[in-house]
Design a protein around this motif. Structure first.
Motif, mmCIF file in Angstrom:
data_model
loop_
_atom_site.group_PDB
_atom_site.id
_atom_site.type_symbol
_atom_site.label_atom_id
_atom_site.label_comp_id
_atom_site.label_asym_id
_atom_site.label_seq_id
_atom_site.Cartn_x
_atom_site.Cartn_y
_atom_site.Cartn_z
ATOM 1 N N LEU A 1 4.305 5.445 -5.585
ATOM 2 C CA LEU A 1 3.811 5.444 -7.015
ATOM 3 C C LEU A 1 2.852 6.435 -7.492
ATOM 4 O O LEU A 1 3.091 7.085 -8.560
ATOM 5 N N SER A 2 1.468 6.566 -6.685
ATOM 6 C CA SER A 2 0.536 7.298 -7.200
ATOM 7 C C SER A 2 0.922 8.841 -7.191
ATOM 8 O O SER A 2 0.763 9.427 -8.008
ATOM 9 N N GLY A 3 1.481 9.106 -5.934
ATOM 10 C CA GLY A 3 2.111 10.428 -5.820
ATOM 11 C C GLY A 3 3.270 10.824 -6.860
ATOM 12 O O GLY A 3 3.133 12.083 -7.560
ATOM 13 N N LEU A 4 4.159 9.968 -7.225
ATOM 14 C CA LEU A 4 5.230 10.083 -8.233
ATOM 15 C C LEU A 4 4.478 10.302 -9.669
ATOM 16 O O LEU A 4 5.007 11.173 -10.497
ATOM 17 N N SER A 5 3.662 9.456 -9.961
ATOM 18 C CA SER A 5 2.692 9.526 -11.194
ATOM 19 C C SER A 5 2.089 10.941 -11.250
ATOM 20 O O SER A 5 2.033 11.453 -12.319
ATOM 21 N N TYR A 6 1.532 11.299 -10.105
ATOM 22 C CA TYR A 6 0.782 12.626 -10.067
ATOM 23 C C TYR A 6 1.743 13.690 -10.248
ATOM 24 O O TYR A 6 1.417 14.643 -11.095
ATOM 25 N N ILE B 1 0.730 -1.325 -0.033
ATOM 26 C CA ILE B 1 0.092 0.033 0.091
ATOM 27 C C ILE B 1 0.831 1.324 -0.066
ATOM 28 O O ILE B 1 0.652 2.269 -0.654
ATOM 29 N N ILE B 2 1.673 1.163 0.962
ATOM 30 C CA ILE B 2 2.812 2.354 0.993
ATOM 31 C C ILE B 2 3.407 2.644 -0.417
ATOM 32 O O ILE B 2 3.672 3.775 -1.138
ATOM 33 N N ILE B 3 4.217 1.426 -1.087
ATOM 34 C CA ILE B 3 4.531 1.691 -2.368
ATOM 35 C C ILE B 3 3.491 2.200 -3.504
ATOM 36 O O ILE B 3 3.953 2.907 -4.238
ATOM 37 N N LEU B 4 2.432 1.820 -3.386
ATOM 38 C CA LEU B 4 1.283 2.226 -4.394
ATOM 39 C C LEU B 4 0.968 3.465 -4.255
ATOM 40 O O LEU B 4 0.732 4.241 -5.039
#
Length: 127
Positions: A26-31, A20-23
């Motif tokens: 990754l979601s923040g990085l994608s944003y 969950i932390i990794i996701l």
């Protein structure tokens, strides 16, 4: 639950937490990447819009210059036509005057011939 079951359960919860932390990361990085891409594209759009405006102004200025030059060309063509007509009129007048000179020269020659005849005639009469 046995001690092993609790350890597996804890490991599963820990693994899920890490996933969950990794996701989330990754979601923040994608944003961030998406936001950066949008900002880059906005800057490109702004730059291109400015270039289009500048080129449009330049095209309008060149079109105005072309229109002005076409007007000047039209005026010069009219002036050329007027001067050509004046030249033709002057050439016609010169031809007419040359014809008059030729005719008058012929009359002068005739008068000289008459005068010579009269002089010869008066010399004969005196003799």
């Amino acid at each position: 639950m046995s001690k092993e079951g609790k350890v597996i359960s804890r490991n599963v919860v820990l693994a899920l937490s890490i996933i969950i932390i990794i996701l989330v990361a990754l979601s923040g990085l994608s944003y961030y990447n998406f936001t950066s891409l949008i900002n880059t594209k906005d800057a490109q759009i702004s730059s291109l819009t400015s270039k289009v405006a500048n080129l449009t102004n330049e095209r309008n200025n060149l079109q105005n210059q072309l229109n002005s030059l076409n007007n000047e060309k039209t005026k010069l063509q009219e002036e050329i036509n007027n001067l050509t007509n004046e030249k033709k009129a002057l050439e016609d007048k010169i031809t007419s005057l040359q014809n008059q000179i030729t005719a008058l020269q012929g009359e002068i020659n005739e008068l000289k011939a008459i005068i010579n005849l009269q002089k010869q005639s008066s010399k004969r009469i005196r003799l």
